[in-house]
Structures are given as structure tokens and as C-alpha cells.
Design a protein around this motif. Structure first.
Motif, mmCIF file in Angstrom:
data_model
loop_
_atom_site.group_PDB
_atom_site.id
_atom_site.type_symbol
_atom_site.label_atom_id
_atom_site.label_comp_id
_atom_site.label_asym_id
_atom_site.label_seq_id
_atom_site.Cartn_x
_atom_site.Cartn_y
_atom_site.Cartn_z
ATOM 1 N N ASN A 331 38.151 8.490 -50.717
ATOM 2 C CA ASN A 331 39.295 8.089 -50.980
ATOM 3 C C ASN A 331 39.940 7.816 -49.545
ATOM 4 O OD1 ASN A 331 42.400 9.337 -50.952
ATOM 5 N ND2 ASN A 331 42.231 8.000 -52.569
ATOM 6 N N LEU A 332 39.659 8.822 -48.893
ATOM 7 C CA LEU A 332 40.289 8.809 -47.420
ATOM 8 C C LEU A 332 39.687 7.883 -46.709
ATOM 9 C CD1 LEU A 332 40.205 12.505 -46.398
ATOM 10 C CD2 LEU A 332 42.262 11.079 -47.227
ATOM 11 N N GLY A 339 43.871 0.239 -45.795
ATOM 12 C CA GLY A 339 45.317 0.599 -45.405
ATOM 13 C C GLY A 339 46.177 0.647 -46.966
ATOM 14 N N ALA A 340 46.977 -0.103 -47.082
ATOM 15 C CA ALA A 340 48.012 -0.154 -48.367
ATOM 16 C C ALA A 340 47.580 -1.044 -49.310
ATOM 17 C CB ALA A 340 49.427 -0.482 -47.912
ATOM 18 N N ARG A 341 46.263 -1.998 -48.922
ATOM 19 C CA ARG A 341 45.409 -2.912 -49.892
ATOM 20 C C ARG A 341 44.627 -2.383 -51.006
ATOM 21 N NH1 ARG A 341 45.644 -8.168 -48.094
ATOM 22 N NH2 ARG A 341 43.623 -8.576 -48.873
ATOM 23 N N ASN A 342 44.310 -2.827 -51.929
ATOM 24 C CA ASN A 342 43.240 -2.552 -52.801
ATOM 25 C C ASN A 342 41.843 -2.993 -52.385
ATOM 26 O OD1 ASN A 342 44.896 -1.037 -54.576
ATOM 27 N ND2 ASN A 342 45.676 -2.722 -55.496
ATOM 28 N N VAL A 343 41.978 -4.151 -51.794
ATOM 29 C CA VAL A 343 40.849 -5.119 -51.423
ATOM 30 C C VAL A 343 40.912 -5.591 -49.819
ATOM 31 C CG1 VAL A 343 40.742 -5.939 -53.823
ATOM 32 C CG2 VAL A 343 42.112 -7.195 -51.938
ATOM 33 N N PRO A 344 39.751 -6.011 -49.458
ATOM 34 C CA PRO A 344 39.677 -6.240 -48.048
ATOM 35 C C PRO A 344 40.419 -7.476 -47.776
ATOM 36 C CG PRO A 344 37.660 -6.466 -49.141
ATOM 37 C CD PRO A 344 38.596 -5.884 -50.008
ATOM 38 N N THR A 347 36.172 -10.492 -44.251
ATOM 39 C CA THR A 347 34.645 -10.407 -44.129
ATOM 40 C C THR A 347 34.552 -9.009 -43.383
ATOM 41 O OG1 THR A 347 34.280 -11.862 -42.594
ATOM 42 C CG2 THR A 347 33.819 -12.399 -44.939
ATOM 43 N N ALA A 348 35.217 -8.723 -42.320
ATOM 44 C CA ALA A 348 34.967 -7.686 -41.381
ATOM 45 C C ALA A 348 35.551 -6.438 -42.277
ATOM 46 C CB ALA A 348 35.959 -7.843 -40.221
ATOM 47 N N GLN A 349 36.389 -6.451 -42.874
ATOM 48 C CA GLN A 349 36.809 -5.243 -43.567
ATOM 49 C C GLN A 349 35.762 -5.167 -44.923
ATOM 50 O OE1 GLN A 349 40.790 -5.187 -45.362
ATOM 51 N NE2 GLN A 349 41.506 -4.378 -43.226
ATOM 52 N N LEU A 350 35.486 -6.075 -45.488
ATOM 53 C CA LEU A 350 34.271 -5.941 -46.446
ATOM 54 C C LEU A 350 33.188 -5.308 -45.811
ATOM 55 C CD1 LEU A 350 33.633 -6.549 -49.431
ATOM 56 C CD2 LEU A 350 32.444 -8.623 -48.473
ATOM 57 N N ALA A 351 32.681 -5.723 -44.635
ATOM 58 C CA ALA A 351 31.651 -5.107 -44.045
ATOM 59 C C ALA A 351 31.610 -3.735 -43.790
ATOM 60 C CB ALA A 351 31.154 -5.928 -42.698
ATOM 61 N N ALA A 352 32.974 -3.297 -43.420
ATOM 62 C CA ALA A 352 33.269 -1.985 -43.245
ATOM 63 C C ALA A 352 33.422 -0.850 -44.497
ATOM 64 C CB ALA A 352 34.885 -1.423 -42.536
ATOM 65 N N LEU A 453 34.298 -0.130 -56.306
ATOM 66 C CA LEU A 453 34.169 1.335 -55.727
ATOM 67 C C LEU A 453 35.212 1.543 -54.790
ATOM 68 C CD1 LEU A 453 30.266 1.611 -56.107
ATOM 69 C CD2 LEU A 453 31.982 2.618 -57.537
ATOM 70 N N ALA A 454 35.731 0.683 -53.914
ATOM 71 C CA ALA A 454 36.806 1.157 -52.837
ATOM 72 C C ALA A 454 38.080 0.907 -53.453
ATOM 73 C CB ALA A 454 36.589 0.186 -51.642
ATOM 74 N N MET A 455 38.152 0.093 -54.270
ATOM 75 C CA MET A 455 39.595 0.079 -55.049
ATOM 76 C C MET A 455 39.512 1.195 -56.238
ATOM 77 S SD MET A 455 40.704 -0.620 -58.542
ATOM 78 C CE MET A 455 39.524 -1.733 -59.236
ATOM 79 N N LEU A 456 38.671 1.460 -56.783
ATOM 80 C CA LEU A 456 38.801 2.722 -57.678
ATOM 81 C C LEU A 456 39.022 4.001 -56.833
ATOM 82 C CD1 LEU A 456 37.839 3.786 -60.498
ATOM 83 C CD2 LEU A 456 35.904 4.136 -59.614
ATOM 84 N N LEU A 457 38.453 4.189 -55.940
ATOM 85 C CA LEU A 457 38.368 5.528 -55.381
ATOM 86 C C LEU A 457 39.654 5.713 -54.390
ATOM 87 C CD1 LEU A 457 34.815 6.141 -54.628
ATOM 88 C CD2 LEU A 457 36.114 7.450 -56.166
ATOM 89 N N ARG A 458 40.100 4.400 -54.137
ATOM 90 C CA ARG A 458 41.395 4.388 -53.426
ATOM 91 C C ARG A 458 42.732 4.914 -54.299
ATOM 92 N NH1 ARG A 458 45.811 1.831 -52.672
ATOM 93 N NH2 ARG A 458 47.072 1.731 -50.845
ATOM 94 N N ARG A 459 42.539 4.348 -55.383
ATOM 95 C CA ARG A 459 43.751 4.647 -56.350
ATOM 96 C C ARG A 459 43.642 5.572 -57.347
ATOM 97 N NH1 ARG A 459 46.932 0.488 -56.502
ATOM 98 N NH2 ARG A 459 47.955 0.965 -58.217
#
Length: 491
Positions: A331-332, A339-344, A347-352, A453-459
Motif C-alpha cells: 500500500n505504501l 500519489g493520489a491516483r489509482n492508476v499510473p 509508462t514510466a509510472q507503470l514501469a515503477a 494489484l496497485a489499484m487494489l492495494l492502494r485502496r
């Protein structure tokens, strides 16, 4: 980062079902063993192991026989049906390097898929496969991902909104259904430019219908491939008539998509196709492909894109539910990247978001969505030191080498961090296939895994809404959970 982990047994088979000590590698050449020297399970005269064989447990049965007999071993499903089972990834790599010249899928896969009208890149052989492979690889080229990312993000946002409503109501979600809705929407939009919106309050009639038809087709393929004779050509059971209707509906949907994409073709940019079907149409004439070939590959993309990714994500949730501390850590990490977004945003954020892909890669190491692969040679050949007769089915098991402690330290533990530290044997890990027939949709599948998974664990926090031991494994060409009820709690 080394998130906390716990020991996780495999509930469908209990304890340490697939594990056995790593066997020493052969260091000296030995004479070829005769086919009939191989061990085989107890069976019946003529019928072999066919009586009582449960197709929905095919992978578990083959794995159990491997533990009892060692590998390679042989079995039969009736007159004229010879099969051998292997689990040595080095041998699989050798076979893969000889495809398609020496080995093909063989068996009943191609005739069954041809009969259904779906003989696309997954089942085609020889020159037909080479041509279709070029078509599909070009249409799913990873360089298209940048252009497709906004659509992927929009559908992921719809999934977040749907799950927000369920979390607010305290409802448990059946994730085998939820994630298929997501992958149907993604695959339909990116494969042929139409969004059935199955995530929107249950979806439109068309979207729901297509999903329901697909759910009939995959198990039917598995059942017919493993049936030694085509009874349905003489006797039509109710299940066969339902399958006929599902096939007709999916084929009609594919043809409608092709017609619509062809009408829009004059406005296409060959350097940036809007979807995979548009890319196929742009190359159709040059490759000499018929509309039937296009239909077969459109449906193949839809079938493959729906089940494999959805089931891989389901098994990931199974393991995450047992790891609340890991959920907090991820989650962290999601907040740090998004940041405050659910999705990247790009593509740089997607890679991260690569660590979120590791969550899924580790889950499908323990629960391979493709639990075995099949090969066949039209000629007598040598495989794993065995003189294998022509037209013998060769099944390679995916899970045993991925539970080999010499290849994966602490193999029964769910440890996603092993993918960042390199504690993996890439030759033994083949969930996307190997060699010339490696999955052309891998880049899209892993992008979906990162996004969901990023969206799920963020929210949300994730917990199972049943006992882990109540979740079994079902073989329906892919390996899926018998159920996966999950309750989401807002963070």
C-alpha cells in the motif's frame, strides 16, 4: 525491500504435495531406454487409465502419478493413445528449441479447435502457425502498450469504482467472476476495439452474453482434447448443444467486430494501430490470410486474454489475503508511485509498479495457471533418454520444477521479493510458455497485473470470505480456483 512472509501450504492438495528432492543431473551418456520400460499407473487392459479419469483434475492426477512413479512415466487413455509425462525443464527447453519442425502441439488440440472454428495461433501448426504467429505478434507488439495505456487505465478505474461500492456495502465478491469481467473488457477493447462494459453494473446484455459463452468454451476444449474419441459427432448431449450455441454466438460476435474494424480501416495509422484487429487487417492481404483466420485469432485472443490473467490475479489474492503486513507494505509503495491516483499517469509510472507484477509471478509459481503443456512429434524421437514412438503425447508438468529447492529457495513459501533479488531459475519458470511458442500476450497480461494489484492495494485491505482449505483447483485448460470469495475493506 523484504516484506514479511509466512509459510503457505497449497490447500487444494495439502502439505507438500508436489515436492520431492531435486534429482542429480545426468553427467554421462546412457543408452536410450525402451518405451515399455517406463513405469505406468495401474490401469485396465486396452482402456489404460481412462476409466474413472476426472478431466477437471487432470493436472493433479498427472502430478500425483509423478510423485508415485517418478518421471518420465507413461499412461494411456484407450486404444491408440500413448502419453508420456516429464517435469525436467531442461528437457522442455530442448523440445521448445525443436518447435515447430520436430514437435508440435499434436494430440487432439488442432482437430478440436478446427472443429470449433478457432484454429488460430494457439493450435495451428507448421506454415499456418508461422504466418499466424507473425500476425499476432505484430498486433500485440509491446511497443503498442504506450498507446493502449489510457484505455487500460480507464477500465481499471471502472473496476475501482465497482469495488468501492462492494466495499461500502460490506459485500463479499467472487473474484473469479470479477476479474473475468475486467479481462473481458480489456481484451475486447484492445483486441478488436469494442468495449462490452461488463464491469458497469453487471454489463450490457452483449457483454454478459459473451462472457457466459466464453466460460462454456474453455472447459469444453479441455474435455474434448482429453476424450480419446469424438462421441459428439454421433451423439449430441445437452452440454454439446449448449456449446454449439456458445461457439456460434462468439463467432458471430467476432465477425461483427471484423466488419466494424474493416469499415474504419481507411482512417487507420499503420504505425499506431488502435487495436490488435486493426493491425491484423492492415497485414491480412500481405500474409494471405482469410477472414476465417482472422475470426480464429480474434477468438483466440479473447479466450486466452480472459482466463489466464484473471485466474493468475485470483491466485494472487489468495496469497495476499494471508499476508496483511505485505499488504500494508505494498500500500505504501502504491502511494509512493501513484500519489493520489489509482492508476499510473504514464509508462514510466507503470514501469515503477514492477513489484506488483512480482506479487502475481510468485502466486503463479505456486499455482500455475497453465499447469502443463503438450507436445507431439510425427516421428519416433529421443526425449529425456527415452525412445518415444511417433504420435506420442508428451505432457510437461509446470509445477514440480518450480517447487524444487535447488531452483527456488524455500519453494513452498510465498516470497514475492525473490523476483527482485534474483532467487529464481528462469529456465524452470515457464508460465508463459517457452521457445518459439511463448505467449504473445505476456506484456499485456503483466501490465494488467500491475494495474489491478496497485489499484487494489492502494485502496483496500483484502481478506478471504471462506476458509483457505475450501478453495480447490480445477483444470479447465487453464487452472482456476473452485471459488475465490474476497471481502474488501476501504483504507
Amino acid at each position: 525491500m523484504n516484506p514479511p512472509t509466512t509459510d503457505t501450504t497449497l490447500p487444494a492438495t495439502r502439505g507438500c504435495p508436489m515436492h520431492r528432492a531435486a534429482r542429480p543431473k545426468e553427467t554421462t551418456a546412457v543408452p536410450a531406454r525402451a518405451w515399455h520400460d517406463l513405469p505406468q499407473p495401474p490401469g485396465w487392459p486396452v482402456l489404460g487409465q481412462l476409466p474413472g479419469f476426472d478431466v477437471t483434475r487432470t493436472h493433479l492426477t498427472l502430478e500425483r502419478w509423478a510423485r508415485e512413479l517418478g518421471t518420465p512415466y507413461r499412461f494411456s487413455m484407450g486404444p491408440g493413445y500413448r502419453a508420456m509425462v516429464i517435469d525436467d525443464p531442461e528437457v522442455v527447453q530442448q523440445i521448445s528449441r525443436q518447435r515447430p519442425e520436430t514437435f508440435g502441439r499434436g494430440g487432439r488440440m488442432q482437430p478440436v479447435m478446427s472443429e470449433m472454428g478457432f484454429n488460430g495461433v494457439f493450435s495451428a501448426e507448421g506454415d499456418a502457425w508461422r504466418t499466424q504467429r507473425k500476425l499476432v505478434m505484430g498486433s500485440l507488439n509491446a511497443t503498442h502498450l504506450k498507446g493502449w495505456l489510457p484505455a487500460l487505465c480507464r477500465i481499471t478505474e471502472r473496476l475501482a469504482q465497482r469495488w468501492d461500492r462492494a466495499a461500502a456495502d460490506g459485500r463479499a465478491l467472487e473474484m473469479t467472476d470479477e476479474l473475468k469481467r475486467y479481462t473481458v473488457d480489456v481484451t475486447s477493447l484492445l483486441a478488436f476495439g469494442q468495449d462490452p462494459r461488463t464491469l458497469d453494473h453487471g454489463g450490457t446484455g452483449t457483454g454478459n452474453a459473451i462472457q457466459q459463452h466464453l466460460e462454456l468454451i474453455f472447459p469444453a476444449i479441455m474435455r474434448r482434447v482429453m476424450t480419446p474419441f469424438s462421441y459428439w459427432k454421433w451423439v449430441r448431449l445437452p452440454a454439446d448443444r449448449r456449446l454449439d450455441r456458445a461457439i456460434a454466438a462468439v463467432q458471430q460476435h467476432a465477425r461483427q467486430c471484423i466488419d466494424e474494424a474493416r469499415r474504419r480501416l481507411p482512417g487507420a495509422d499503420p504505425t499506431a494501430p488502435r487495436h490488435a484487429l486493426e493491425s491484423m487487417l492492415l497485414h491480412q492481404a500481405g500474409l494471405g490470410l482469410s477472414d476465417a483466420d482472422l475470426v480464429a485469432n480474434v477468438v483466440t485472443l479473447l479466450l486466452a486474454g480472459e482466463d489466464t490473467t484473471a485466474h493468475g490475479l485470483c491466485w494472487t489474492l489468495f496469497y495476499l489475503a494471508a499476508e496483511p503486513a505485505l499488504q500494508d507494505t505494498m500500500n505504501l509503495q502504491a502511494q509512493a508511485v501513484l500519489g493520489a491516483r489509482n492508476v499510473p499517469a504514464d509508462t514510466a509510472q507503470l514501469a515503477a509498479l514492477e513489484p506488483f507484477e512480482h506479487l502475481a509471478l510468485e502466486a503463479i509459481r505456486l499455482r500455475p495457471v497453465v499447469p502443463f503443456n503438450g507436445f507431439e512429434s510425427p516421428h519416433e524421437t529421443l526425449v529425456a533418454g527415452i525412445a518415444v514412438p511417433a504420435r506420442t503425447k508428451i505432457f510437461s508438468l509446470a509445477r514440480p520444477p518450480m517447487l524444487d529447492p535447488s531452483r527456488f529457495p524455500e519453494p513452498l513459501r510465498y516470497r514475492p521479493e525473490r523476483w527482485a533479488t534474483g532467487e529464481v531459475d528462469g529456465r524452470a519458470y515457464q508460465p508463459f510458455g517457452a521457445g518459439a511458442r511463448v505467449c504473445p500476450g505476456r506484456s499485456l497480461a503483466t501490465a494488467e497485473m500491475r494495474l489491478v494489484l496497485a489499484m487494489l492495494l492502494r485502496r483496500f485491505r483484502v481478506e478471504l470470505a471462506c476458509r483457505p482449505e475450501d478453495i480447490g483447483e480445477i483444470c479447465a485448460l487453464t487452472m482456476l480456483p473452485s471459488r475465490m470469495p474476497v471481502r474488501l475493506a476501504p483504507r
